[in-house]
Design a protein around this motif. Structure first.
Motif, PDB file in Angstrom:
ATOM      1  N   LEU A  75      32.261 -49.082  -8.902  1.00  0.00           N
ATOM      2  CA  LEU A  75      32.793 -49.760  -9.449  1.00  0.00           C
ATOM      3  C   LEU A  75      33.740 -49.330 -10.560  1.00  0.00           C
ATOM      4  O   LEU A  75      34.886 -49.716 -10.849  1.00  0.00           O
ATOM      5  N   SER A  76      33.108 -48.147 -11.050  1.00  0.00           N
ATOM      6  CA  SER A  76      34.014 -47.541 -11.855  1.00  0.00           C
ATOM      7  C   SER A  76      35.378 -46.857 -11.321  1.00  0.00           C
ATOM      8  O   SER A  76      36.357 -47.081 -11.865  1.00  0.00           O
ATOM      9  N   ALA A  77      35.247 -46.161 -10.330  1.00  0.00           N
ATOM     10  CA  ALA A  77      36.109 -45.663  -9.572  1.00  0.00           C
ATOM     11  C   ALA A  77      37.197 -46.774  -9.130  1.00  0.00           C
ATOM     12  O   ALA A  77      38.420 -46.614  -9.410  1.00  0.00           O
ATOM     13  N   GLU A  78      36.664 -47.745  -8.628  1.00  0.00           N
ATOM     14  CA  GLU A  78      37.600 -48.809  -8.223  1.00  0.00           C
ATOM     15  C   GLU A  78      38.285 -49.569  -9.474  1.00  0.00           C
ATOM     16  O   GLU A  78      39.634 -49.812  -9.415  1.00  0.00           O
ATOM     17  N   MET A  94      45.824 -57.281 -12.383  1.00  0.00           N
ATOM     18  CA  MET A  94      44.987 -56.028 -11.788  1.00  0.00           C
ATOM     19  C   MET A  94      44.430 -55.329 -12.739  1.00  0.00           C
ATOM     20  O   MET A  94      43.363 -54.547 -12.521  1.00  0.00           O
ATOM     21  N   GLN A  95      45.114 -54.933 -13.761  1.00  0.00           N
ATOM     22  CA  GLN A  95      44.609 -54.084 -14.916  1.00  0.00           C
ATOM     23  C   GLN A  95      43.389 -55.092 -15.624  1.00  0.00           C
ATOM     24  O   GLN A  95      42.526 -54.373 -15.705  1.00  0.00           O
ATOM     25  N   GLU A  96      43.520 -56.217 -15.727  1.00  0.00           N
ATOM     26  CA  GLU A  96      42.416 -57.030 -16.361  1.00  0.00           C
ATOM     27  C   GLU A  96      41.218 -56.835 -15.229  1.00  0.00           C
ATOM     28  O   GLU A  96      40.093 -56.529 -15.971  1.00  0.00           O
ATOM     29  N   ARG A  97      41.526 -56.908 -13.980  1.00  0.00           N
ATOM     30  CA  ARG A  97      40.170 -56.742 -13.108  1.00  0.00           C
ATOM     31  C   ARG A  97      39.768 -55.504 -13.079  1.00  0.00           C
ATOM     32  O   ARG A  97      38.324 -55.075 -13.106  1.00  0.00           O
ATOM     33  N   GLU A 102      35.230 -51.505 -14.891  1.00  0.00           N
ATOM     34  CA  GLU A 102      34.934 -50.432 -15.523  1.00  0.00           C
ATOM     35  C   GLU A 102      33.840 -50.777 -16.681  1.00  0.00           C
ATOM     36  O   GLU A 102      32.843 -50.105 -16.890  1.00  0.00           O
ATOM     37  N   LYS A 103      34.273 -51.872 -17.205  1.00  0.00           N
ATOM     38  CA  LYS A 103      33.076 -52.312 -18.301  1.00  0.00           C
ATOM     39  C   LYS A 103      31.821 -52.714 -17.851  1.00  0.00           C
ATOM     40  O   LYS A 103      30.723 -52.275 -18.353  1.00  0.00           O
ATOM     41  N   VAL A 104      31.738 -53.327 -16.667  1.00  0.00           N
ATOM     42  CA  VAL A 104      30.477 -53.667 -15.952  1.00  0.00           C
ATOM     43  C   VAL A 104      29.867 -52.516 -15.406  1.00  0.00           C
ATOM     44  O   VAL A 104      28.398 -52.271 -15.674  1.00  0.00           O
ATOM     45  N   ALA A 105      30.487 -51.382 -15.020  1.00  0.00           N
ATOM     46  CA  ALA A 105      30.126 -50.040 -14.537  1.00  0.00           C
ATOM     47  C   ALA A 105      29.409 -49.439 -15.655  1.00  0.00           C
ATOM     48  O   ALA A 105      28.334 -48.637 -15.676  1.00  0.00           O
ATOM     49  N   THR A 110      24.617 -47.529 -18.923  1.00  0.00           N
ATOM     50  CA  THR A 110      24.251 -47.365 -19.947  1.00  0.00           C
ATOM     51  C   THR A 110      22.612 -48.499 -19.931  1.00  0.00           C
ATOM     52  O   THR A 110      21.740 -47.876 -20.833  1.00  0.00           O
ATOM     53  N   GLU A 111      22.780 -49.492 -19.421  1.00  0.00           N
ATOM     54  CA  GLU A 111      21.302 -50.377 -19.501  1.00  0.00           C
ATOM     55  C   GLU A 111      20.699 -49.839 -18.256  1.00  0.00           C
ATOM     56  O   GLU A 111      19.288 -50.325 -18.201  1.00  0.00           O
TER      57      GLU A 111
END
Length: 113
Positions: A75-78, A94-97, A102-105, A110-111
């Protein structure tokens, strides 16, 4: 004048929407160069239809996306790739997605999920 994949009963597509947008921008540019109202209108209509298709494709993708089943690293790389590609092409969606992925990754890392 213009048509989208949605009008033909096909699934909306980001790629098709982006291509249609480029086509509309080119038509509008030709209209501006030739001072042709019909070319300008055609270009604007194509761009509006393209934006609608891209939004529909994003919504469909959001509904189908299951981040919980995906690894944080992928997810982070994508997300980073989408952010860069969106910045280069000027595509805010595209930037928003990419930022969302990145936020979810980061949350997954973290969690620990």
């Amino acid at each position: 004048m213009s048509g989208t994949n949605q009008n033909r009963g096909e699934n909306p597509s980001q790629l098709s929407g982006h291509l249609q947008y480029v086509k509309g921008a080119a038509s509008e540019m030709i209209g501006n160069t030739l001072d042709s109202a019909s070319w300008k209108d055609y270009g604007r209509q194509d761009k509006e239809a393209a934006i609608g298709q891209m939004r529909a494709a994003k919504q469909q993708g959001d509904e189908e996306m299951d981040y919980s089943a995906r690894k944080a690293s992928s997810l982070s790389a994508e997300g980073k790739l989408q952010n860069v590609a969106g910045g280069l092409t000027g595509c805010g969606g595209m930037q928003e997605r990419g930022s969302e992925k990145e936020k979810v990754a980061e949350q997954k890392t973290t969690e620990g999920w």
